[in-house]
Design a protein around this motif. Sequence first.
Motif, mmCIF file in Angstrom:
data_model
loop_
_atom_site.group_PDB
_atom_site.id
_atom_site.type_symbol
_atom_site.label_atom_id
_atom_site.label_comp_id
_atom_site.label_asym_id
_atom_site.label_seq_id
_atom_site.Cartn_x
_atom_site.Cartn_y
_atom_site.Cartn_z
ATOM 1 N N ASP A 38 8.109 -7.203 -6.632
ATOM 2 C CA ASP A 38 7.657 -7.943 -5.549
ATOM 3 C C ASP A 38 6.342 -8.522 -5.361
ATOM 4 O OD1 ASP A 38 9.604 -8.480 -2.795
ATOM 5 O OD2 ASP A 38 7.570 -8.948 -2.744
ATOM 6 N N VAL A 39 6.041 -9.618 -5.223
ATOM 7 C CA VAL A 39 4.738 -10.296 -4.996
ATOM 8 C C VAL A 39 4.079 -9.683 -3.873
ATOM 9 C CG1 VAL A 39 5.414 -12.383 -3.985
ATOM 10 C CG2 VAL A 39 3.441 -12.406 -5.355
ATOM 11 N N CYS A 40 4.779 -9.436 -2.759
ATOM 12 C CA CYS A 40 4.291 -8.680 -1.514
ATOM 13 C C CYS A 40 3.848 -7.217 -1.766
ATOM 14 C CB CYS A 40 5.393 -8.930 -0.272
ATOM 15 S SG CYS A 40 4.999 -8.153 1.112
ATOM 16 N N ALA A 41 2.539 -7.036 -1.359
ATOM 17 C CA ALA A 41 2.135 -5.779 -1.539
ATOM 18 C C ALA A 41 2.811 -4.699 -0.421
ATOM 19 C CB ALA A 41 0.263 -5.680 -1.313
ATOM 20 N N ARG A 87 5.818 -3.696 -1.928
ATOM 21 C CA ARG A 87 5.791 -2.835 -3.163
ATOM 22 C C ARG A 87 5.417 -1.301 -2.731
ATOM 23 N NH1 ARG A 87 3.018 -5.205 -8.616
ATOM 24 N NH2 ARG A 87 4.201 -7.032 -8.696
ATOM 25 N N SER A 88 4.544 -1.291 -1.443
ATOM 26 C CA SER A 88 4.050 0.142 -0.919
ATOM 27 C C SER A 88 5.351 0.713 -0.138
ATOM 28 C CB SER A 88 2.867 -0.417 0.268
ATOM 29 O OG SER A 88 1.806 -0.868 -0.356
ATOM 30 N N LEU A 89 6.097 -0.098 0.236
ATOM 31 C CA LEU A 89 7.390 0.463 0.897
ATOM 32 C C LEU A 89 8.206 1.016 -0.101
ATOM 33 C CD1 LEU A 89 8.087 -1.950 3.768
ATOM 34 C CD2 LEU A 89 6.973 0.417 3.877
ATOM 35 N N ASN A 90 8.331 0.460 -1.535
ATOM 36 C CA ASN A 90 9.131 1.018 -2.332
ATOM 37 C C ASN A 90 8.688 2.473 -2.781
ATOM 38 O OD1 ASN A 90 11.346 0.328 -4.290
ATOM 39 N ND2 ASN A 90 9.838 0.443 -5.916
#
Length: 164
Positions: free
Chosen positions: A10-13, A16-19
């Motif tokens: 995902d382009v959204c940081a 990605r962090s929640l992943n």
Amino acid sequence: MVKRKSLDGDVCAIARSLNIIGDWWSLLIIRDAMAGVSRFGEFQKSLGLAKNILTVRLKAMTEEGILAVVPASDGSAYSEYELTEKGRSLLPVLVALGQWGAEYLYEPNEEESVPLDAKRMRPLRKLELKSEDGRKLHQDDVFMPKNVILEASPSTTRKTAARA
């Protein structure tokens, strides 16, 4: 059981962090590690978490570089989990989450646990958002679309926003 969608690309940081740290057990493990918990049994006792779930979470956070497995500090044959720099850098995330919870999830005079200044044993000042030039920012001052791509500047490691 439905498999969770991966947000790796995902382009959204935030996505990605929640992943990596988006489930509550991971954040509670990190909280406990920041409080000095380091052994598997200590995490299990503190969290009341099933061994199989704890094993999966610790393994994932180790693979992501949030925790490292190190020899036991007492010289025994056991191993311990230690926060890495990547893990320690999550402190502002936990503080912000705790401050939000303290403000909105407790009744007046209800007992709560909040992060403290270790030197003075007093609550921390509420976190503030600031611009690069030091201005205090409010919600209306922050632009957070999920489709903004950051490109590295060739002359520095600083990044600038460019609309996708």
